[in-house]
Write an enzyme that holds these catalytic residues in place. Structure first.
Site: not given
Ligand code: M6R
Length: 607
Positions: A101, A480, A484, A602
């Site tokens: 945080g 997308e 990626k 992540k």
């Molecule tokens: O956990 P979330 O789906 O909220 O995350 C959103 C983005 O941070 C996530 O989709 C990010 O763009 C990925 N690394 C893409 O592969």
């Protein structure tokens, strides 16, 4: 963002803490550390870089002791180095703290502590918090943590140890995920369930403001000074789902898991051949009463939202807005108590998306979440929830979460469309049937496509830049694909609507530049082919991903990937797969750390 694992129990703490950190490394991986209490002394070890650097440091002799805390970090305050790694230790060496945080008022608190004689070795806000704990310690660690959190403005998940209280671990949560795991061998605290699956599936999702004292005999949860009970729930995931199971990387495993993830998702949302979202959806009257419908998310989840917007617009015959969460959270003048806000988040912890949930609810709006993580902050904060059922997604690059998000939104659209009378029950059944066949289709396509994609990846891995083009839903799928590729290959990738090319970007097209064009939308095939011709005429290496067998495509494509045909609306569910594979293979060829790309984490719980 970062990962916390803490343990107090009957077995040596180091092993479960390191094991849990390994499972959480995807949350942050620029430094790691552990502190274990033994005979009234804190042993602390920290290392810069991946977890294995810490493991090496500990290889000479494990730390003894059965109470400890561990952390894997994604830097927010201060560069990734040993001094800034967690646990942070207080000036007197008697307190150790790990933290996820951001403490917003840390500079003010730090200045005050400096004026009281405290000194600081790191740039972290966490070091401020641990010194506040030292300052307030008066024989009771829990009280000291409570007083420290009283001074703090911001978000935190804390786990604290004190040399003065050998058997006590204290954890606290405010707007940053923290769970307890209860096993016969003791009590764990962790940022997410992946850390605990090898030890227990019985977890407690802590609430904001919870302060937990974990002793040798069990735990006590308090909130605002009152002892509270929290439900112990069984996690539906198992430990093997969080391992690579023979694959080289989590990403490729998760790409291959998509057929199963989609089937699991269908099983829970379809009954008797039609959509059954039960309490996760709204009634006809409620749907018709919404004055506005917004969709919001970040990154890949936002790309799913954009496709979902089209599906909902088709189903409802009215406009639906899609806004990235980092923008919508600060500008939602038109969201009222009559509005519906649909948020999408794999982790259910993304800070910006969670902020949208809270801000929209403040305005009285209904919030429906589409999330993969049961018990996550967004799951619990939202009024209604559709779970994606993708199983744990570990690789930072989101794959199976995206496809199950799309599926969930397609099913939601069918549900809404039937309720408002725009789709007949027969039409819904036919569309559900089509969606139910997609897992098999994808399974067959994966086998066929991998060698084709591998050959293209060989070529693009040598390039510095690549463009992705598409029209309509193909453009959304291209976005997308480009995200990626860039996040794991570090090759510059830009997606744009094919028709925009001539308004500027075409100036960048030069000999050999790879241009991937997605062509699946039946009405737009010819126009898209014209755009491929435009870039080919300027020397681009044209890569076409299409479900159209028009001979014209063959004449303009240097490389072609033929994918199965679906109705136009559902094409992104199919067209994304070769793009995921392309990104994966390119990243592997470049020798990158596929699952843990640089600078990323992540779960992005900070702004
Ligand atoms: O956990 P979330 O789906 O909220 O995350 C959103 C983005 O941070 C996530 O989709 C990010 O763009 C990925 N690394 C893409 O592969």
């Amino acid at each position: 963002m970062c990962g916390i694992v803490a343990y107090n129990g009957s077995i040596a703490a180091q092993e479960p803490i390191l094991h849990g950190l390994e499972r959480l490394e995807y949350r942050g991986y620029d430094s790691a550390g552990v502190a274990i209490q033994k005979d009234g002394k804190l042993q602390v070890e920290r290392a810069k870089g991946r977890l294995h650097a810490l493991v090496e440091r500990l290889s000479d002799g494990p730390m003894e002791g059965t109470v400890g805390i561990g952390h894997t970090r994604w830097a927010t305050h201060g560069e990734p180095n040993v001094a800034n790694a967690h646990p942070q230790v207080s000036n007197d060496g008697n307190f150790a703290l790990v933290h996820n945080g951001i403490i917003e008022n840390f500079q003010t608190l730090k200045n005050a502590l400096i004026s009281e004689g405290y000194s600081f070795q790191s740039d972290t806000d966490t070091e401020v918090a641990v010194n506040l704990i030292q300052k307030y310690y008066d024989g009771n660690l829990k009280e000291a943590v409570a007083r420290a959190t009283g001074d703090i403005r911001g978000t935190y998940a804390f786990a604290a140890l004190s040399a003065h209280e050998p058997d006590t671990l204290v954890v606290a949560r405010m707007d940053s995920p923290l769970i307890l795991g209860v096993s016969e061998d003791g009590v764990f605290a962790a940022s997410d369930v992946a850390a605990l699956l090898d030890y227990t599936k019985k977890v407690i999702y802590l609430e904001d403001g919870d302060l937990v004292t974990i002793g040798a005999q069990g735990y006590t949860i308090e909130n605002q000074g009152e002892v509270v009970e929290r439900e112990v729930v069984d996690v539906p995931w198992d430990a093997t789902q969080a391992t690579k199971e023979g694959y080289d990387h989590f990403m490729i495993k998760e790409i291959h898991e998509q057929p199963k993830a989609l089937r699991d998702s269908l099983i829970r949302k379809v009954s008797g051949g039609t959509v059954d979202l039960s309490d996760s959806s709204y009634t006809r009257e409620e749907i018709l009463a919404f004055d506005r419908i917004y969709m919001s998310a970040c990154g890949t989840a936002f790309h799913a939202a954009e496709v979902g917007k089209r599906a909902l617009e088709d189903a409802l015959g009215r406009e639906v807005q899609a806004e990235v969460a980092s923008e919508l959270r600060y500008y939602m003048p038109f969201i009222t108590e009559k509005s519906l806000v649909i948020v999408i988040s794999q982790s259910g912890e993304t800070g910006d998306t969670l902020a949208v949930v809270k801000e929209a609810q403040k305005r009285g709006a209904q919030v429906l979440a589409v999330t993969n993580v049961v018990g996550s902050s967004i799951d619990r904060a939202s009024d209604k929830v559709i779970h994606c059922d993708a199983g744990p997604e570990i690789s930072v690059a989101s794959t199976k979460a995206y496809s199950t998000q799309l599926l969930s939104l397609f099913l939601l659209a069918l549900d809404f469309g039937e309720k408002v009378g725009r789709y007949s029950p027969e039409e819904v059944r036919a569309r559900v049937k089509e969606l139910s066949e997609i897992p098999d289709t994808i399974e067959k396509m994966l086998e066929k496509t991998i060698p084709e994609v591998d050959a293209i990846a060989e070529k693009i891995s040598k390039k510095d830049s690549i463009f992705y083009l598409g029209r309509g839903l193909d453009y959304l799928s291209a976005k997308e694909g480009a995200l990626k590729l860039k996040e794991i290959s570090y090759i510059h990738a830009n997606a744009l609507p094919s028709g925009e090319l001539k308004h500027g970007t075409i100036a960048l097209i030069e000999e050999g530049l790879p241009v991937v064009t997605i062509i699946t939308q039946s009405e737009l095939v010819e126009k898209s082919i014209s755009n491929v011709k435009e870039v080919k005429a300027r020397g681009a290496h044209t890569i076409v991903l299409t479900n159209d067998e028009a001979p014209e495509v063959d004449s303009v494509a240097d490389d072609k990937i033929l994918i199965p045909k679906t109705s136009d609306l559902y094409a992104p569910l199919i067209s994304v797969l070769p793009q995921q594979l392309l990104a994966y293979k390119t990243s592997v060829l470049l020798g990158n750390d596929v699952d843990k790309p640089r600078n990323l984490a992540k779960s992005v719980t900070v702004e």
